[in-house]
Design an enzyme around this catalytic site. Structure first.
Site, PDB file in Angstrom:
ATOM      1  N   ASP A 148      -0.188   7.797   7.469  1.00 33.85           N
ATOM      2  CA  ASP A 148      -0.026   7.374   6.082  1.00 33.85           C
ATOM      3  C   ASP A 148       0.326   5.890   6.020  1.00 33.85           C
ATOM      4  O   ASP A 148       1.458   5.496   6.306  1.00 33.85           O
ATOM      5  CB  ASP A 148       1.058   8.217   5.422  1.00 33.85           C
ATOM      6  N   HIS A 152       1.789   5.130   1.382  1.00 37.23           N
ATOM      7  CA  HIS A 152       3.127   5.293   0.833  1.00 37.23           C
ATOM      8  C   HIS A 152       4.123   4.477   1.657  1.00 37.23           C
ATOM      9  O   HIS A 152       3.739   3.799   2.599  1.00 37.23           O
ATOM     10  CB  HIS A 152       3.490   6.776   0.799  1.00 37.23           C
ATOM     11  N   SER A 209       1.606   9.289  -6.733  1.00 41.09           N
ATOM     12  CA  SER A 209       2.638   9.449  -5.709  1.00 41.09           C
ATOM     13  C   SER A 209       3.351   8.145  -5.368  1.00 41.09           C
ATOM     14  O   SER A 209       4.427   8.158  -4.772  1.00 41.09           O
ATOM     15  CB  SER A 209       2.034  10.060  -4.442  1.00 41.09           C
TER      16      SER A 209
END
Length: 346
Positions: free
Chosen positions: A324, A327, A104
């Site tokens: 998160d 990311h 990702s």
């Protein structure tokens, strides 16, 4: 008249980019050592102009209130990156295929590049298509440029067998999806701490698990042999994205009370990260050193370590129930990774 003005605008921007590139060529610029500086000309694009940005990266749309995080520019020591020119990028890659392969974080960089390019040619038609469950293609039809993403978190194979899912550290069958590309940008590491398989196999030896760092190095070795055996680097340029860091331990950046990136609103100033580089960086560089064919490392770890403020935190896909710090918001840090990629292509 409009075409003439566009041509002049493109030509002027290209000349400026080439002039900015001269110091990099003359001094052998280290693009990965430097610091973040505030720059009023950033961000490179408004994320609202990119309707295809996935929710997990759309921090501004998700309600992030502080808006300084995309306004920092990476400044290497002793030189300056050439300004990203999306039209020039598309012209140079006309009719070519560029593929990101990995997890990702590769998706993060792929989305960044497609948005940087789309914002450069907002009226140019594009298509987005998917093949199966893993390959996505963003095509700039006017230029015949395909920007692809192949979701493959480990690079090596995970296959379903009678005993369960088996990670085969010495096998790469997905390589068939990577053939015919003009540029390949690989990445793996993010998922290695998680066990998304039942068994690991090396040759005829099958085990429930093993030291993950050792498994990571073996997988990189398998991928390196694939590059040396399969890739014609006269036709295909190969990059490795490097290790994208996370920020869940404030003691590593001198803020012991912080247990994540939540509430961080500015970079670490200066050129060094107090906690140093993570060990997987050394493993990666050791593996790359064993490959005989040219592979360019986008050594983005240190510059990204300095950006504790750049993650979605509670403004990602999980909202306030998630946090998160792995990311990156778009616009944001991955745009710099792509600026560096562009400078290599120049």
């Amino acid at each position: 008249m409009v075409l003439q003005e566009n041509a002049i605008s493109y030509g002027s921007a290209l000349v400026l980019s080439l002039l900015l590139l001269l110091p990099l060529l003359a001094k052998g610029c280290d693009m990965f050592t430097g610091q973040w500086v505030k720059d009023a000309s950033y961000p490179l694009y408004d994320p609202s102009t990119c309707p295809f940005i996935r929710r997990e990266f759309a921090c501004k749309k998700n309600g992030r209130p502080d808006l300084d995080y995309p306004t920092f520019r990476w400044q290497p020591q002793g030189c300056k990156l050439a300004w990203f020119n999306g039209v020039d990028f598309l012209q140079k890659n006309r009719g070519k295929k560029i593929m990101f392969v990995g997890d990702s974080l590769s998706l993060n960089q792929w989305q960044s590049l497609t948005c940087m390019l789309h914002s450069s040619v907002p009226k140019s038609p594009y298509t987005m298509t998917t093949e199966g469950t893993t390959i996505s293609t963003f095509t700039f039809q006017e230029y015949g440029v395909e920007i692809k993403f192949d979701r493959n978190p480990y690079l090596v194979d995970i296959v379903s067998e009678k005993i369960g899912s088996v990670m085969k550290l010495d096998s790469i069958n997905d390589g068939k999806n990577w053939s015919g590309m003009d540029t390949l940008i690989f990445n793996t590491w993010h998922w290695w701490s998680r066990k998304s398989w039942d068994y690991i196999q090396i040759g005829s030896n099958v085990t429930k698990d093993m030291d993950r760092m050792a498994a990571f190095e073996i997988a990189l070795g398998t991928w390196g042999k694939w590059v040396d055996t399969v890739v014609d680097t006269r036709k295909t340029r190969v990059f490795f994205q490097g290790i994208s860091p996370s920020h869940y331990n404030g003691s590593l950046w001198g803020e012991p009370a912080a247990h994540s990136c939540a509430g961080q609103t500015e970079p670490l100033w200066g050129t060094n990260y107090p906690g140093g580089l993570p060990p997987e960086v050394g493993v990666l560089k050791r593996a790359l050193g064993k490959i005989t064919k040219p592979v360019t490392l986008l050594d983005i770890t240190m510059l990204s370590l300095l950006r504790k403020d750049g993650h979605p935190s509670i403004y990602g896909i999980g909202g306030r129930t998630g946090n998160d710090c792995s990311h990156w918001c778009l616009s944001g840090v991955p745009d710099t990774w792509n600026e560096i990629l562009y400078n290599y292509m120049l």
